[in-house]
Design a protein around this motif. Structure first.
Motif, PDB file in Angstrom:
ATOM      1  N   LYS A 162       0.833  -1.212   0.000  1.00  0.00           N
ATOM      2  CA  LYS A 162       0.000   0.000   0.000  1.00  0.00           C
ATOM      3  C   LYS A 162       0.863   1.256   0.000  1.00  0.00           C
ATOM      4  O   LYS A 162       0.615   2.197  -0.775  1.00  0.00           O
ATOM      5  N   GLU A 163       1.870   1.289   0.847  1.00  0.00           N
ATOM      6  CA  GLU A 163       2.699   2.483   0.964  1.00  0.00           C
ATOM      7  C   GLU A 163       3.518   2.745  -0.288  1.00  0.00           C
ATOM      8  O   GLU A 163       3.812   3.892  -0.619  1.00  0.00           O
ATOM      9  N   GLN A 164       3.899   1.689  -1.011  1.00  0.00           N
ATOM     10  CA  GLN A 164       4.768   1.862  -2.170  1.00  0.00           C
ATOM     11  C   GLN A 164       4.015   2.044  -3.482  1.00  0.00           C
ATOM     12  O   GLN A 164       4.584   2.579  -4.433  1.00  0.00           O
ATOM     13  N   THR A 165       2.764   1.600  -3.555  1.00  0.00           N
ATOM     14  CA  THR A 165       2.090   1.607  -4.858  1.00  0.00           C
ATOM     15  C   THR A 165       0.799   2.411  -4.910  1.00  0.00           C
ATOM     16  O   THR A 165       0.415   2.876  -5.987  1.00  0.00           O
ATOM     17  N   CYS A 166       0.096   2.596  -3.809  1.00  0.00           N
ATOM     18  CA  CYS A 166      -1.226   3.222  -3.867  1.00  0.00           C
ATOM     19  C   CYS A 166      -1.126   4.742  -4.002  1.00  0.00           C
ATOM     20  O   CYS A 166      -0.176   5.366  -3.533  1.00  0.00           O
ATOM     21  N   PHE A 167      -2.141   5.307  -4.628  1.00  0.00           N
ATOM     22  CA  PHE A 167      -2.240   6.758  -4.767  1.00  0.00           C
ATOM     23  C   PHE A 167      -3.714   7.138  -4.868  1.00  0.00           C
ATOM     24  O   PHE A 167      -4.579   6.283  -5.132  1.00  0.00           O
TER      25      PHE A 167
END
Length: 414
Positions: free
Chosen positions: A219-224
């Motif tokens: 979540k922290e690396q890919t979501c926006f």
């Protein structure tokens, strides 16, 4: 006496001494990130080893698959003191902070609109269990508002939007005081988004229901946050990425797979690993912040509606200034696109002549919005040294006042 600021969040503890903030060559104090320690008791799936606080990542030898978490918090409120005491013992020990409570002034945070019984329990632990010389107990949003006001040049009005782990709180402040009747809460936070991503991925690709640690990293690396959800739905292929899952043998950290530029050796290595494709999930999961009904939460609306409702409940003469001073804080405030989307949504629901401004607190290279409350606590601690205003309660005063009057004393400064 040293002053310890301890932002006791439901996901992590941000802590550090105000005296340890460095001084630059120009004589000005530099902002430093505090120690960030997981606020949880963790048990491994295979070895069933129990680890407290920061030992969850450093003391289990890379056994990060299928971790079970026991949080002291439930729905954002501190209810499991047996777990919290074990975590605080670790944090205050010589291995982490090296704190001597009897010689330390403590500033500790609590949830917004905290229950009186929980407040009494915390005061009892602080003064009777640990014996701190003095303490300040205040909501994290109060300290965040102080940090925002200092950055904006003592702004009298600020709306703090705390996108935390358990929930999102919208708290307007007028001249340093909460506008209590205007506080709004949306039961969507970082934990809900991680759980939503786990369920979505487990249904479509791999079974990740027990992999909270991995999916939080995904979540922290890919979501926006999407600026135009309908357009991104149609062009989901344009934002597709592949996340290489860790195997906890050769690697303990996952990463986003690079494009066609990957070397032949890297491509051969990836062929032997599990790859998680992500497209619509990247922006559909954070959309729950604006549409809680996506995760079966019966709210009147998302965080944008909560902001508008909170400002609408403030005195009419303050609403224009409130709209121009909206501050995003909390760990999930780091989601790319959240600031722009929130500003656009609030502007669309505001009068045409209103100027809406949303800023991420600590929006710099070294300033984490999750540490905003800690930085605000350091600022207020410095002000207390030069101009004390009776905010702090000593251990002697606690025993003289008693638990109930101490709770009332702290309530004046929320």
């Amino acid at each position: 006496m040293r002053t310890l600021v301890l932002d006791n969040g439901s996901y992590s503890i941000k802590c550090g001494y105000t005296e340890d903030i460095g001084t630059g060559s120009d004589g000005q104090k530099q902002k430093e990130l505090p120690l960030v320690i997981p606020n949880t008791v963790t048990r491994t799936k295979r070895t069933r080893r129990v680890c407290v606080a920061d030992l969850a990542e450093t003391g289990i030898g890379g056994d990060l698959s299928g971790l079970y978490y026991r949080s002291p918090f439930e729905r954002g409120y501190l209810v499991r003191w047996d777990a919290e005491l074990a975590i605080w013992d670790r944090v205050l020990s010589d291995a982490v902070l090296g704190c001597t409570p009897g010689e330390t002034h403590l500033t500790v945070t609590e949830p917004v609109l905290n229950f009186a019984q929980i407040q009494r329990n915390m005061d009892e632990v602080v003064f009777e269990e640990y014996g701190f010389a003095s303490a300040v107990r205040t909501p994290a949003t109060r300290l965040a508002a102080a940090e925002v006001a200092a950055a904006k040049g003592a702004a009298e009005c600020v709306v703090v939007v705390d996108v935390g782990h358990a929930a999102t709180h919208v708290v307007p402040y007028w001249r340093g005081r909460q506008v209590v009747e205007a506080i709004r809460r949306v039961d969507v936070g970082g934990r809900m988004l991680t759980s939503y991503l786990k369920e979505t991925v487990s249904f479509r690709y791999w079974d990740m229901t027990d992999e909270t640690y991995i999916m939080n990293a995904v979540k922290e690396q890919t979501c926006f946050v999407s600026r135009d959800f309908a357009r991104d739905q149609e062009n989901a292929a344009a934002v597709r990425v592949e996340y290489v899952l860790p195997d906890f043998v050769a690697s303990t950290r996952g990463y986003v797979r690079s494009g066609d530029g990957a070397s032949l050796a890297d491509r051969r290595q990836i062929q032997n690993q599990q790859v998680l494709p992500l497209a619509r999930e990247r922006f559909a999961v954070p959309e729950a912040l604006f549409h809680p009904s996506d995760v079966a939460i019966d709210d009147a609306g998302g965080i944008h509606r909560a902001v508008v409702q909170a400002i609408g409940a403030c005195p009419p003469e303050t609403r224009g200034v409130m709209l121009a001073n909206i501050a995003l804080v909390g760990g999930s405030a780091r989601l790319p696109g959240l600031r722009e989307r929130l500003q656009a949504e609030v502007q669309a629901m505001s009068p045409d002549a209103a100027r809406v401004s949303v800023a991420v607190s600590g929006d710099g290279d070294d300033d984490d919005p999750a540490a905003c409350a800690w930085r605000g606590g350091c600022l207020l601690a410095e002000q207390q040294k030069t101009a004390p205003d009776g905010w702090r309660v000593s251990r002697q005063e606690y025993h003289e006042l008693g638990p109930d009057r101490t709770v009332a004393r702290f309530a004046r400064f929320s």
